[in-house]
Design an enzyme around this catalytic site. Structure first.
Site, mmCIF file in Angstrom:
data_model
loop_
_atom_site.group_PDB
_atom_site.id
_atom_site.type_symbol
_atom_site.label_atom_id
_atom_site.label_comp_id
_atom_site.label_asym_id
_atom_site.label_seq_id
_atom_site.Cartn_x
_atom_site.Cartn_y
_atom_site.Cartn_z
ATOM 1 N N LEU A 76 0.816 -1.188 -0.054
ATOM 2 C CA LEU A 76 0.079 0.133 -0.057
ATOM 3 C C LEU A 76 0.751 1.206 -0.048
ATOM 4 O O LEU A 76 1.894 1.183 0.467
ATOM 5 C CB LEU A 76 -0.872 0.000 1.341
ATOM 6 C CG LEU A 76 -2.207 -1.014 1.340
ATOM 7 C CD1 LEU A 76 -2.733 -0.807 2.549
ATOM 8 C CD2 LEU A 76 -3.128 -0.395 0.180
ATOM 9 N N ASP A 77 0.695 2.383 -0.785
ATOM 10 C CA ASP A 77 1.244 3.734 -0.611
ATOM 11 C C ASP A 77 1.272 4.195 0.860
ATOM 12 O O ASP A 77 0.312 3.715 1.366
ATOM 13 C CB ASP A 77 0.569 4.541 -1.622
ATOM 14 C CG ASP A 77 0.731 4.182 -3.173
ATOM 15 O OD1 ASP A 77 1.752 3.331 -3.503
ATOM 16 O OD2 ASP A 77 0.099 4.624 -3.954
#
Length: 333
Positions: A76-77
């Site tokens: 996930l960013d």
């Protein structure tokens, strides 16, 4: 919390964590690794003895990682929050199945501004009109991005071309050797979850590209699309007005870039836009809140955060709070 019976340990297993917005996925994995390396749930007695008295150090580098296999099933960013699947021991071999599985996201799009990374972590690339965009216009455009669609990944991504990450081309102003290859992805559902209008607290990034940086980005983007334009077309007389924002809910196949959907959708309605919030609510069978049989609920990050500072008291069976939470949600492999 009811007691959980584990037939024998140490074990290998999968569990989901609710990552907060801010830290990287790798920092989450590294922190959890320090905990599992000190737990009889995952470590054999001989290795556990070597860890006795060794303090948790969250500032350690890559050479300070513990000798236990651990990984995650899909990054996930930093801006994003939500479901992050963790595998420990033999379960790390199962993590690949989560790269291509169905995922569900909620994301907030802020109109009027395009950024180099397609999200609020980046710098402004160009401004565009947004007042003409209505709820009805967005809803009428959604079918274009539903089903089997072709998608070009963002140039600010870790995908590699000739051994070099795409973001390096963008930052250094190196023209791409060839256009970024389109990929076919599946968007099973895409709906407008909430129309925020200007009733929100989001704002465009303060960081702006210099003239030289804009030219560098333009050179790189010429390998993505023809007739590249990154000139501002700001909304007239709207300096003090918050631009429109709205929330989308989508169920997508593995490999789908939510940032690209928001970027492309904003273009399709005659504006520009970027992601300001992103939540992954499902990754395969791991979810924020179970809704189907077989769903596995994830553990809040605060449980591990608390244990990193102080593992706390053990119960009558010798387990700490974070270990009990993991056992409650663990899928033993």
């Amino acid at each position: 919390m009811p007691k959980v019976s584990i037939p024998s340990y140490p074990v290998s297993g999968l569990f989901g964590v609710l990552k907060p917005s801010g830290p990287t996925s790798m920092s989450i994995v590294n922190d959890i690794q320090q905990l599992v390396a000190r737990s009889r749930l995952f470590m054999d007695p001989a290795k556990l003895e070597k860890m006795r008295g060794k303090k948790i150090d969250r500032k350690r580098g890559k050479h300070g990682r513990e000798s236990i296999k651990i990984g995650q099933g899909g990054t996930l960013d930093p801006l994003a929050d939500g479901v992050l699947v963790i595998g420990v021991g033999r379960a790390t071999k199962k993590l690949n199945e989560f790269l291509g599985c169905t995922k569900e996201y909620q994301t907030t799009c802020l109109l009027g501004c395009e950024t180099d990374s397609y999200d609020g972590e980046g710098a402004r690339v160009r401004l565009a009109p947004w007042r003409h965009v209505t709820r009805e216009k967005v809803e009428a455009t959604l079918p274009q991005f539903t089903g089997n669609i072709k998608q070009v990944p963002p140039i600010f991504s870790a995908l590699k071309m000739d051994g070099k990450p795409l973001y390096e081309y963008a930052r250094k102003g190196i023209p791409l050797p060839r256009p970024i290859e389109e990929r076919e992805v599946t968007v099973t559902s895409l709906e407008l979850l909430k129309w925020l209008g200007n009733e929100h607290s989001f704002s465009w990034p303060e960081k702006q590209l210099s003239t030289e940086e804009k030219e560098s980005l333009k050179k790189a983007l010429q390998g993505v699309e023809e007739n590249v334009s990154i000139n501002d077309e700001p909304e007239e007389s709207a300096e003090t007005e918050r631009p429109t924002a709205f929330v989308l809910n989508m169920t997508v196949s593995g490999g789908t870039y939510v940032r690209s959907i928001v970027h492309d959708l904003s273009h399709a309605v005659g504006s520009a836009g970027h992601v300001v919030t992103l939540t992954r609510s499902r990754q395969g069978r791991f979810v924020r809140e179970p809704v189907e049989e077989g769903d596995r609920k994830c553990i809040p990050w605060e449980v591990f955060e608390k244990a990193m500072a102080d593992v706390g008291e053990v119960d009558e069976d010798g387990w700490t709070e974070w270990e009990r939470e993991v056992m409650q949600h663990l899928e033993v492999v």
